[in-house]
Scaffold this motif. Structure first.
Motif, PDB file in Angstrom:
ATOM      1  N   ASP A 191     -14.008  37.184  28.930  1.00 10.04           N
ATOM      2  CA  ASP A 191     -14.288  35.977  29.716  1.00 10.04           C
ATOM      3  C   ASP A 191     -15.140  34.994  28.921  1.00 10.04           C
ATOM      4  O   ASP A 191     -14.884  33.780  28.926  1.00 10.04           O
ATOM      5  CB  ASP A 191     -15.000  36.342  31.017  1.00 10.04           C
ATOM      6  N   ASP A 192     -16.160  35.508  28.228  1.00  7.63           N
ATOM      7  CA  ASP A 192     -17.042  34.634  27.446  1.00  7.63           C
ATOM      8  C   ASP A 192     -16.284  33.962  26.302  1.00  7.63           C
ATOM      9  O   ASP A 192     -16.424  32.758  26.060  1.00  7.63           O
ATOM     10  CB  ASP A 192     -18.217  35.439  26.877  1.00  7.63           C
ATOM     11  N   VAL A 193     -15.476  34.748  25.598  1.00  3.48           N
ATOM     12  CA  VAL A 193     -14.767  34.217  24.429  1.00  3.48           C
ATOM     13  C   VAL A 193     -13.721  33.186  24.839  1.00  3.48           C
ATOM     14  O   VAL A 193     -13.616  32.112  24.229  1.00  3.48           O
ATOM     15  CB  VAL A 193     -14.119  35.368  23.630  1.00  3.48           C
ATOM     16  N   PHE A 194     -12.969  33.471  25.880  1.00  2.00           N
ATOM     17  CA  PHE A 194     -11.919  32.520  26.262  1.00  2.00           C
ATOM     18  C   PHE A 194     -12.498  31.272  26.923  1.00  2.00           C
ATOM     19  O   PHE A 194     -11.891  30.199  26.850  1.00  2.00           O
ATOM     20  CB  PHE A 194     -10.880  33.205  27.153  1.00  2.00           C
ATOM     21  N   TYR A 195     -13.653  31.405  27.523  1.00  4.67           N
ATOM     22  CA  TYR A 195     -14.320  30.209  28.050  1.00  4.67           C
ATOM     23  C   TYR A 195     -14.656  29.255  26.905  1.00  4.67           C
ATOM     24  O   TYR A 195     -14.404  28.041  26.989  1.00  4.67           O
ATOM     25  CB  TYR A 195     -15.595  30.613  28.802  1.00  4.67           C
ATOM     26  N   SER A 273      -7.204  40.015  27.732  1.00  3.66           N
ATOM     27  CA  SER A 273      -7.155  38.918  26.760  1.00  3.66           C
ATOM     28  C   SER A 273      -5.747  38.353  26.652  1.00  3.66           C
ATOM     29  O   SER A 273      -5.565  37.146  26.446  1.00  3.66           O
ATOM     30  CB  SER A 273      -7.624  39.408  25.384  1.00  3.66           C
ATOM     31  N   THR A 274      -4.753  39.216  26.786  1.00  7.95           N
ATOM     32  CA  THR A 274      -3.364  38.755  26.729  1.00  7.95           C
ATOM     33  C   THR A 274      -3.073  37.782  27.868  1.00  7.95           C
ATOM     34  O   THR A 274      -2.488  36.713  27.653  1.00  7.95           O
ATOM     35  CB  THR A 274      -2.403  39.956  26.808  1.00  7.95           C
ATOM     36  N   SER A 275      -3.491  38.134  29.073  1.00  9.27           N
ATOM     37  CA  SER A 275      -3.252  37.237  30.215  1.00  9.27           C
ATOM     38  C   SER A 275      -4.104  35.974  30.103  1.00  9.27           C
ATOM     39  O   SER A 275      -3.643  34.875  30.441  1.00  9.27           O
ATOM     40  CB  SER A 275      -3.536  37.961  31.534  1.00  9.27           C
ATOM     41  N   HIS A 276      -5.341  36.112  29.608  1.00 10.25           N
ATOM     42  CA  HIS A 276      -6.192  34.928  29.396  1.00 10.25           C
ATOM     43  C   HIS A 276      -5.535  33.968  28.395  1.00 10.25           C
ATOM     44  O   HIS A 276      -5.557  32.746  28.585  1.00 10.25           O
ATOM     45  CB  HIS A 276      -7.560  35.350  28.854  1.00 10.25           C
ATOM     46  N   LEU A 277      -4.985  34.535  27.325  1.00  7.78           N
ATOM     47  CA  LEU A 277      -4.383  33.701  26.281  1.00  7.78           C
ATOM     48  C   LEU A 277      -3.152  32.967  26.809  1.00  7.78           C
ATOM     49  O   LEU A 277      -2.962  31.775  26.522  1.00  7.78           O
ATOM     50  CB  LEU A 277      -4.009  34.572  25.078  1.00  7.78           C
ATOM     51  N   GLU A 278      -2.333  33.653  27.565  1.00  9.50           N
ATOM     52  CA  GLU A 278      -1.139  33.010  28.132  1.00  9.50           C
ATOM     53  C   GLU A 278      -1.529  31.854  29.051  1.00  9.50           C
ATOM     54  O   GLU A 278      -0.911  30.786  29.027  1.00  9.50           O
ATOM     55  CB  GLU A 278      -0.305  34.048  28.892  1.00  9.50           C
ATOM     56  N   LEU A 280      -4.387  30.176  28.905  1.00 10.28           N
ATOM     57  CA  LEU A 280      -5.004  29.137  28.077  1.00 10.28           C
ATOM     58  C   LEU A 280      -3.944  28.246  27.434  1.00 10.28           C
ATOM     59  O   LEU A 280      -4.072  27.009  27.435  1.00 10.28           O
ATOM     60  CB  LEU A 280      -5.872  29.787  26.990  1.00 10.28           C
ATOM     61  N   VAL A 281      -2.902  28.860  26.893  1.00  9.19           N
ATOM     62  CA  VAL A 281      -1.831  28.088  26.251  1.00  9.19           C
ATOM     63  C   VAL A 281      -1.176  27.149  27.259  1.00  9.19           C
ATOM     64  O   VAL A 281      -0.920  25.971  26.965  1.00  9.19           O
ATOM     65  CB  VAL A 281      -0.783  29.039  25.628  1.00  9.19           C
ATOM     66  N   GLN A 282      -0.928  27.650  28.445  1.00 12.38           N
ATOM     67  CA  GLN A 282      -0.309  26.823  29.485  1.00 12.38           C
ATOM     68  C   GLN A 282      -1.219  25.659  29.874  1.00 12.38           C
ATOM     69  O   GLN A 282      -0.763  24.514  30.004  1.00 12.38           O
ATOM     70  CB  GLN A 282       0.003  27.687  30.706  1.00 12.38           C
ATOM     71  N   ASP A 283      -2.507  25.945  30.047  1.00 12.25           N
ATOM     72  CA  ASP A 283      -3.458  24.890  30.432  1.00 12.25           C
ATOM     73  C   ASP A 283      -3.575  23.820  29.350  1.00 12.25           C
ATOM     74  O   ASP A 283      -3.646  22.622  29.652  1.00 12.25           O
ATOM     75  CB  ASP A 283      -4.838  25.498  30.706  1.00 12.25           C
ATOM     76  N   LEU A 284      -3.601  24.240  28.088  1.00  8.80           N
ATOM     77  CA  LEU A 284      -3.745  23.275  26.997  1.00  8.80           C
ATOM     78  C   LEU A 284      -2.500  22.399  26.865  1.00  8.80           C
ATOM     79  O   LEU A 284      -2.604  21.193  26.625  1.00  8.80           O
ATOM     80  CB  LEU A 284      -4.011  24.003  25.679  1.00  8.80           C
ATOM     81  N   ALA A 285      -1.329  23.009  27.012  1.00  7.95           N
ATOM     82  CA  ALA A 285      -0.084  22.245  26.876  1.00  7.95           C
ATOM     83  C   ALA A 285       0.052  21.195  27.978  1.00  7.95           C
ATOM     84  O   ALA A 285       0.712  20.168  27.788  1.00  7.95           O
ATOM     85  CB  ALA A 285       1.112  23.186  26.888  1.00  7.95           C
ATOM     86  N   GLU A 286      -0.588  21.449  29.121  1.00  6.91           N
ATOM     87  CA  GLU A 286      -0.511  20.508  30.246  1.00  6.91           C
ATOM     88  C   GLU A 286      -1.784  19.672  30.384  1.00  6.91           C
ATOM     89  O   GLU A 286      -1.949  18.951  31.374  1.00  6.91           O
ATOM     90  CB  GLU A 286      -0.269  21.288  31.547  1.00  6.91           C
ATOM     91  N   ASN A 287      -2.661  19.754  29.394  1.00  6.82           N
ATOM     92  CA  ASN A 287      -3.948  19.063  29.479  1.00  6.82           C
ATOM     93  C   ASN A 287      -3.750  17.546  29.459  1.00  6.82           C
ATOM     94  O   ASN A 287      -3.088  17.012  28.561  1.00  6.82           O
ATOM     95  CB  ASN A 287      -4.832  19.490  28.300  1.00  6.82           C
ATOM     96  N   VAL A 306      -0.652  23.274  20.075  1.00  5.94           N
ATOM     97  CA  VAL A 306      -1.472  24.114  20.953  1.00  5.94           C
ATOM     98  C   VAL A 306      -0.650  25.260  21.541  1.00  5.94           C
ATOM     99  O   VAL A 306      -1.184  26.343  21.813  1.00  5.94           O
ATOM    100  CB  VAL A 306      -2.146  23.284  22.070  1.00  5.94           C
ATOM    101  N   SER A 307       0.650  25.038  21.707  1.00  6.83           N
ATOM    102  CA  SER A 307       1.507  26.119  22.214  1.00  6.83           C
ATOM    103  C   SER A 307       1.668  27.231  21.188  1.00  6.83           C
ATOM    104  O   SER A 307       2.018  28.360  21.542  1.00  6.83           O
ATOM    105  CB  SER A 307       2.885  25.568  22.603  1.00  6.83           C
ATOM    106  N   SER A 308       1.409  26.917  19.917  1.00  9.95           N
ATOM    107  CA  SER A 308       1.541  27.943  18.873  1.00  9.95           C
ATOM    108  C   SER A 308       0.484  29.037  19.005  1.00  9.95           C
ATOM    109  O   SER A 308       0.596  30.087  18.367  1.00  9.95           O
ATOM    110  CB  SER A 308       1.455  27.300  17.483  1.00  9.95           C
ATOM    111  N   PHE A 309      -0.531  28.814  19.845  1.00  9.97           N
ATOM    112  CA  PHE A 309      -1.503  29.885  20.109  1.00  9.97           C
ATOM    113  C   PHE A 309      -0.820  31.106  20.730  1.00  9.97           C
ATOM    114  O   PHE A 309      -1.340  32.217  20.657  1.00  9.97           O
ATOM    115  CB  PHE A 309      -2.601  29.396  21.061  1.00  9.97           C
ATOM    116  N   SER A 310       0.332  30.881  21.358  1.00 11.40           N
ATOM    117  CA  SER A 310       1.039  32.002  21.992  1.00 11.40           C
ATOM    118  C   SER A 310       1.475  33.047  20.967  1.00 11.40           C
ATOM    119  O   SER A 310       1.746  34.196  21.326  1.00 11.40           O
ATOM    120  CB  SER A 310       2.253  31.492  22.775  1.00 11.40           C
ATOM    121  N   GLN A 311       1.543  32.657  19.682  1.00 11.57           N
ATOM    122  CA  GLN A 311       1.878  33.632  18.633  1.00 11.57           C
ATOM    123  C   GLN A 311       0.842  34.752  18.563  1.00 11.57           C
ATOM    124  O   GLN A 311       1.149  35.871  18.137  1.00 11.57           O
ATOM    125  CB  GLN A 311       1.970  32.929  17.277  1.00 11.57           C
TER     126      GLN A 311
END
Length: 489
Positions: A191-195, A273-278, A280-287, A306-311
């Motif tokens: 939670d801290d890292v993804f925030y 972390s996997t669900s957090h990352l997914e 995050l990628v969605q939120d950034l792409a729609e930011n 930013v969608s390349s973070f999904s890699q």
């Protein structure tokens, strides 16, 4: 504001397309002002801070630098990350304002070119319009201010942002605590890292610079892999490596349980972390910052970056699977060697009516399975996340089912014995399905169920005819089918 207010006046008295010369003079003045502002600001704010971060690079847990200085505790950071955060807010604000200004000027000049192609004037050739647009881009890109802000990005923003996120990720690892109120149990690290990753990525988008996004996304990926995923993997390696010799009064089962729980919690960190990352990628792409700060022809490129973070999801899942396999091979696989033999000890399927009634009354196979299974998975189900438990149970069944199939194909069956085998198998599958929330347990037992189907064919029914005409999607070959049918006595 000058452009916005005076463009109609210029066009009215000097004609359409004349705003460009005014903008050129404004950009010259802008260059002069930005150079002057940068000189004082750089000396007062940037040089000291740059020296601080260069002299105090992040020293993450498990640093490979053996000559590094002593790694500080989380509270001992020589450079306060909050001070660097303030500097980064200033930097991102300055860079963002320049690129917003560029975006506005570009849009204004496009309108100016479009104004030349009004109903009162002849239409401009398409080639000329394109050349005009290219000239506008060159006009903005060749200014001294453009070079100045690109230099700020390279010299200050990227090094500062990289230092900042590496330091905060390291701090999250050092201050990590087990959150027992969570279900499943995890540490506070994900939670801290993804925030902080989301905050840094949002600040990056606010700069409005495609070049900055390009370079910083690469840095963030490296930080994520090196300072986050790799550190969790090293922690997992250390769970059993650092357990050390047991104290004379220590109970081995208690130590084993504590180590197992610690390892599973780290696996849960990777899973969440996997669900957090997914997300995050969605939120950034729609930011909305993408649409606010980037020109139209850059917006799609920024989304792609930013969608390349999904890699990174693949790296997380790979680390997660290898960790679960390690736990399974170390703790559970040895216990599965005699599992099938323990279940079917003294069990026979050569039954007459009396034997069938006795077997039905005792129900030994189901009871033994439940007892042995519960002893195996005790301490796993309540600790694992749902996704990890699913993967773990999948490994257990993959190891169990082949020997199980081989064993039941070594037995002999009467007609009533085949019926009893089918009832035992159905009871076991129903029990396992009731113990899990995921629905693919039955799929694992398809071959055993097909064995049971073949064993329960009527004596006069032809195996090959049934095999070819049943419409069943067979996981068993025709030779195996004939061999199974021949097991009935």
């Amino acid at each position: 504001m000058i452009v916005d207010q005076h463009q109609p006046v210029v066009e009215k008295y000097y004609g359409s397309g004349k705003m460009k010369s005014v903008v050129c003079r404004l950009l010259d003045e802008c260059d002069r002002v930005t150079k002057k502002l940068r000189t004082g600001w750089e000396e007062d704010r940037m040089y000291p801070k740059l020296a601080e971060i260069m002299n105090n690079p992040p020293m993450p847990l498990y640093s490979s630098n053996t000559n590094a200085r002593r790694q500080p505790a989380a509270e001992e950071f020589i450079v306060d990350p909050r001070e660097i955060d303030k500097v980064l807010l200033e930097l991102a604000g300055m860079i963002g304002r320049w690129y917003l200004f560029k975006k506005f000027i570009s849009d204004a000049l496009k309108e100016d070119v479009a104004g030349e192609d009004s109903p009162e004037t002849p239409s401009l050739p398409t080639e000329r319009v394109e050349k005009e647009k290219a000239a506008e881009t060159d006009l903005l890109s060749q200014t001294a201010s453009e070079a100045l802000f690109e230099e700020l990005i390279t010299t200050y923003y990227i090094p500062f942002e990289t230092w900042y996120i590496r330091t905060i990720v390291d701090k999250a690892h050092r201050l990590s605590k087990t959150d027992t109120l969570q279900s499943p149990i995890t540490t506070t690290t994900p939670d801290d890292v993804f925030y902080i990753f989301k905050a840094v990525a949002s600040r990056l988008l606010s700069t409005g610079s495609l070049c900055c996004v390009d370079r910083m996304v690469k840095q963030l990926k490296e930080v994520f892999e090196r300072d986050y995923v790799t550190v969790i993997k090293r922690k997992m390696d250390d769970v059993y490596k650092n357990s050390g010799p047991m104290a004379s009064n220590a109970r081995p089962d208690r130590i084993e349980r504590e180590n197992r729980v610690s390892f599973i919690i780290l696996l849960n960190d990777l899973d969440i972390s996997t669900s957090h990352l997914e997300r995050l990628v969605q939120d950034l792409a729609e930011n909305p910052l993408i649409f606010q700060h980037f020109v139209e022809n850059e917006q799609l490129l920024v989304k792609e970056r930013v969608s390349s973070f999904s890699q990174l999801t693949l790296r997380l899942k790979s680390s997660l699977r290898s960790g679960i396999e390690q736990l399974f091979n170390q703790l559970l696989r040895p216990k599965l060697r005699t599992f099938v033999l323990d279940i079917y000890k003294d069990i026979t399927y050569v039954l007459d009516e009396e034997g069938y009634s006795s077997a039905d009354y005792q129900d030994l196979t189901r009871k033994r399975f439940m007892k042995v299974w519960e002893s195996l998975v005790e301490g796993y189900k309540d600790t694992f996340s749902e996704g990890n438990y699913r993967l773990f149970i999948g490994l257990v069944l993959d190891v169990l089912l082949r020997p199980w199939e081989k064993y039941v194909m070594s037995l002999k069956y009467t007609e009533l014995g085949a019926v009893r085998f089918d009832r035992d198998l159905r009871a076991i599958i129903a029990y396992l399905a009731s113990q899990t929330t995921f629905g693919d347990i039955r799929e694992k037992f398809v071959r055993l169920q097909q064995i049971s189907t073949l064993l329960n064919l009527d004596a006069e029914e032809d195996v090959d005819e049934f095999y070819n005409g049943s419409g069943i999607s067979w996981k068993i070959g025709p030779h195996e089918a004939r061999a199974i049918a021949s097991l009935k006595t």
